[in-house]
Design an enzyme around this catalytic site. Structure first.
Site: not given
Length: 541
Positions: A206, A259, A332, A357
Site C-alpha cells: 500500500r 463531474y 483537474d 481517461k
C-alpha cells in the site's frame, strides 16, 4: 514513493545446487556411436560453466537443461523475486547464452575457477553489477533522469521513468509488473536502517511498488512536477486530496460545472467534517475574490476544461489571486491531458487527472493521479497510506503502456474533435456546440493562451427533445454508448440519462443539463468515418 539505492557491494544470483543437462536432440538419423558426444548425462555445477555471469563453454548455449524439481524454488531466493513477471529459467538461460565461447567444458571450468579466485563471494554465483538487492525487489542505481535532451512531450512520455533511469534491474524494454503485497528485510538491522532512513526500499504494497513508481515518474516528467501520487481512481485522488489539504472547519471554492460525483462529495461529505464551500461560475473572478475575502479559504479546486461544458478557468489569474490570500490551487486537468495544458507551469500548486481517461487511453483501466510539489504530495500520500485506494501494479503497467502512445492519440483526438466541432456548429440540426477550440466558446481566448490543443471531447445540443436526442444517439454506428471518455474507441452519452437520470428535468436544468445535450468523446478512428456516421445519425432526426 521513489525508489532509492545505497552504496552496497554487487549482489548476486545463486543457483545453489547442481543440475543435469543433455545434449541437443539428434535429427540427423546417424547412429549414436557415429556422433561425438559429451556423454549421455553428467552433473554440471554453476561453477563449471559460469564466469562473470555468462557461458564460457563452447556449445553450452544450445544444451537443453533438465532442472531438478526444486530448482526454481532454490533459484527464486535471489532471482525470481527480483524479476517478478519474467520467467526464471529464461533469465538464467539468457545469462548463460550471452557469455563468451571457448573450446571445451574443461576450459570453462578453469575460467570459472579463475574468476572465483579473483572475485571472492559468499555463494556460487553469477555477479549482477550495478544493482542493490534489498532482498525482495532488485533495485538499480538509477541513471540521471534529466529529460532536457528530449525535445517533446511525446519522447518524455515514452522514456521517462524507464530508459532515463528505472528502479528495477532488468534487460526488458518494458517495465516488469512486480506483483507483491509486501517486501521483506534480510535482518532486523536492515529494517531498523529502513525505519531510520539509512536504507531505501519498499515495505508494504500500500506504501509503494516499483511498477507504480515508473508510472508516477512518467507523469511527473510530463507535468514538470517534483512528485506524483497515483491511486486507484480519479475520484480517489480528488477525495484524498481534499481531505488531506483542507482542515476541519475549513472552506473551499469550486465551480458550478464539474463531474457530478465530485460535486456530491463536496456538498454531502465534506460538510460532515465541518468543511464548507463556495460555488462560482468558472469565469467569475470577482466571485472568487469575494469568497477569498469573506472566508479563510484553504483551496480553490476546479476542472479546466470542465465536465461537460468544457469551460476554462484562467489558471494563471486565479492562482495569483488565491496565492495572495494564502489559498492553494488544484486543477483537474483530465479533459486537457498533460500534453495540452501545463497547469503547474501556469502557477497551480497541484494538477489532478482521472488517468482512466486519456492517460490510460484504452478504456481498460481505472486510475487517478495528483502531481505537484514534494511537500504537498507527501501530505496527500500520508493520508492515502491510511485510507488505501492503492493502484494494483498490473493497472500501473497499463497506465505506463497508455502513456507511451498518449501524444499520438491526443494529436489525433485534438484534430478530429476540432474539425468535427466546426462541422457540428454549422449543421442545421445542432443548436449549440461546446468546445474551447471554437471562437464561439466563452473562454476561447483563455484556452488559446493556456492550451496547445483543445482536447478530444465535444459537447453539443441537438435540435430536439429527449426522445429526439435518443434517436440520434441510437442511430450512431461507431461510438459506444457508455460513460467515460478519452480512449481509443469513440464514446457517446446523453448526460441527462447517463449521469442525471435520478433527477427531475427541473433539477437537471439547475446544473445546465438539458435533455438534448450530447457528450461525444472522439477516439482514434478515421475522421471521415466519424464524420459520415454523425451526419447520417443527424439525418435520422
Amino acid at each position: 514513493m521513489a525508489v532509492y539505492s545505497c552504496s552496497c557491494p554487487p549482489r548476486v544470483f545463486n543457483a545453489y545446487s547442481s543440475f543435469e543437462c543433455r545434449s541437443d536432440p539428434d535429427f540427423s538419423g546417424a547412429p549414436t556411436g557415429d556422433k561425438p558426444r559429451f556423454g549421455s548425462t553428467r552433473r554440471v555445477t554453476a561453477s563449471s560453466f559460469c564466469a562473470g555471469g555468462g557461458i564460457v563453454g563452447g556449445g553450452l548455449s544450445s544444451l537443453i537443461f533438465r532442472f531438478p524439481p526444486n530448482f526454481v524454488r532454490q533459484l527464486s531466493i535471489k532471482a525470481r523475486r527480483n524479476c517478478s513477471n519474467i520467467g526464471v529459467a529464461q533469465i538464467v538461460a539468457a545469462s548463460w547464452s550471452n557469455g563468451p565461447a571457448s573450446g571445451s567444458l574443461s576450459s570453462a571450468a578453469a575460467s570459472a575457477q579463475a574468476v572465483s579466485a579473483a572475485v571472492p563471494v559468499a555463494y556460487d554465483v553469477a555477479v549482477v553489477e550495478g544493482c542493490i538487492d534489498n532482498g525482495s525487489v532488485q533495485i538499480g542505481v538509477s541513471d540521471d533522469s534529466n529529460t532536457s535532451f528530449l525535445s517533446s512531450d511525446g519522447s518524455i512520455a515514452v522514456h521517462a521513468g524507464e530508459r532515463l533511469g528505472r528502479g528495477i534491474v532488468t534487460d526488458a524494454i518494458t517495465t516488469p509488473v512486480v506483483n507483491t503485497s509486501a517486501y521483506f528485510f534480510k535482518k532486523t538491522q536492515e529494517l531498523i536502517d529502513f525505519k531510520e532512513k539509512r536504507h531505501r526500499s519498499f515495505e508494504y504494497g500500500r506504501y509503494g511498488n516499483p511498477t507504480t513508481v515508473v508510472a508516477e515518474e512518467k507523469i511527473s516528467a510530463l507535468e514538470g512536477a517534483e512528485s506524483t501520487l497515483i491511486m486507484a481512481s480519479g475520484m480517489c485522488a480528488s477525495t484524498v486530496m481534499l481531505m488531506a489539504l483542507v482542515p476541519a472547519g475549513g472552506h473551499i471554492v469550486t465551480t458550478t460545472d464539474c463531474y457530478r460525483k465530485t460535486r456530491i462529495f463536496i456538498e454531502t461529505i465534506l460538510p460532515k467534517m465541518g468543511i464548507s464551500a463556495t460555488v462560482i461560475d468558472p469565469a467569475d473572478v470577482d466571485g472568487l475574490e469575494a469568497a477569498l475575502s469573506k472566508n479563510k479559504v484553504s483551496l480553490f479546486f476546479t476542472e479546466s476544461p470542465t465536465n461537460p461544458f468544457l469551460r476554462c478557468v484562467d489558471i494563471e489569474k486565479v492562482t495569483k489571486l488565491c496565492h495572495s490570500k494564502g489559498a492553494l490551487v488544484c486543477i483537474d486537468g483530465t479533459f486537457a491531458t498533460p500534453l495540452n495544458q501545463k497547469a503547474l507551469a501556469l502557477g497551480a500548486d497541484l494538477v489532478l487527472h482521472s488517468a482512466t481517461k486519456f492517460i490510460g487511453g484504452h478504456n481498460d483501466v481505472l486510475a487517478g493521479c495528483i502531481s505537484g510539489s514534494e511537500k504537498l504530495v507527501t501530505e496527500i500520500r500520508t493520508l492515502h497510506h491510511i485510507l488505501g485506494g492503492t493502484l494494483n501494479p498490473n493497472a500501473a503497467y497499463l497506465i505506463i503502456r497508455g502513456l507511451k502512445t498518449l501524444h499520438l492519440r491526443v494529436q489525433q483526438q485534438n484534430s478530429t474533435a476540432l474539425r468535427m466541432a466546426k462541422v457540428l456548429e454549422g449543421h442545421p440540426r445542432v443548436r449549440r456546440v461546446y468546445y474551447p477550440g471554437l471562437p464561439s466558446h466563452p473562454e476561447h481566448e483563455i484556452a488559446k493562451q493556456q492550451m496547445t490543443g483543445f482536447g478530444g471531447v465535444v459537447s453539443f445540443e441537438v435540435d430536439g427533445d429527449l426522445m429526439t436526442t435518443i434517436k440520434f444517439v441510437d442511430a450512431l454506428k461507431i461510438p459506444y454508448i457508455a460513460p467515460s471518455f478519452g480512449g481509443c474507441e469513440s464514446i457517446v452519452d446523453q448526460p441527462a440519462i447517463m449521469s442525471y437520470w435520478d433527477l427531475s428535468q427541473a433539477e437537471r436544468r439547475k446544473y445546465g443539463i438539458e435533455d438534448n445535450l450530447v457528450r461525444f468523446s472522439f477516439g482514434v478512428e478515421d475522421f471521415e468515418d466519424l464524420k459520415a456516421d454523425i451526419l447520417q445519425a443527424l439525418e435520422t432526426i
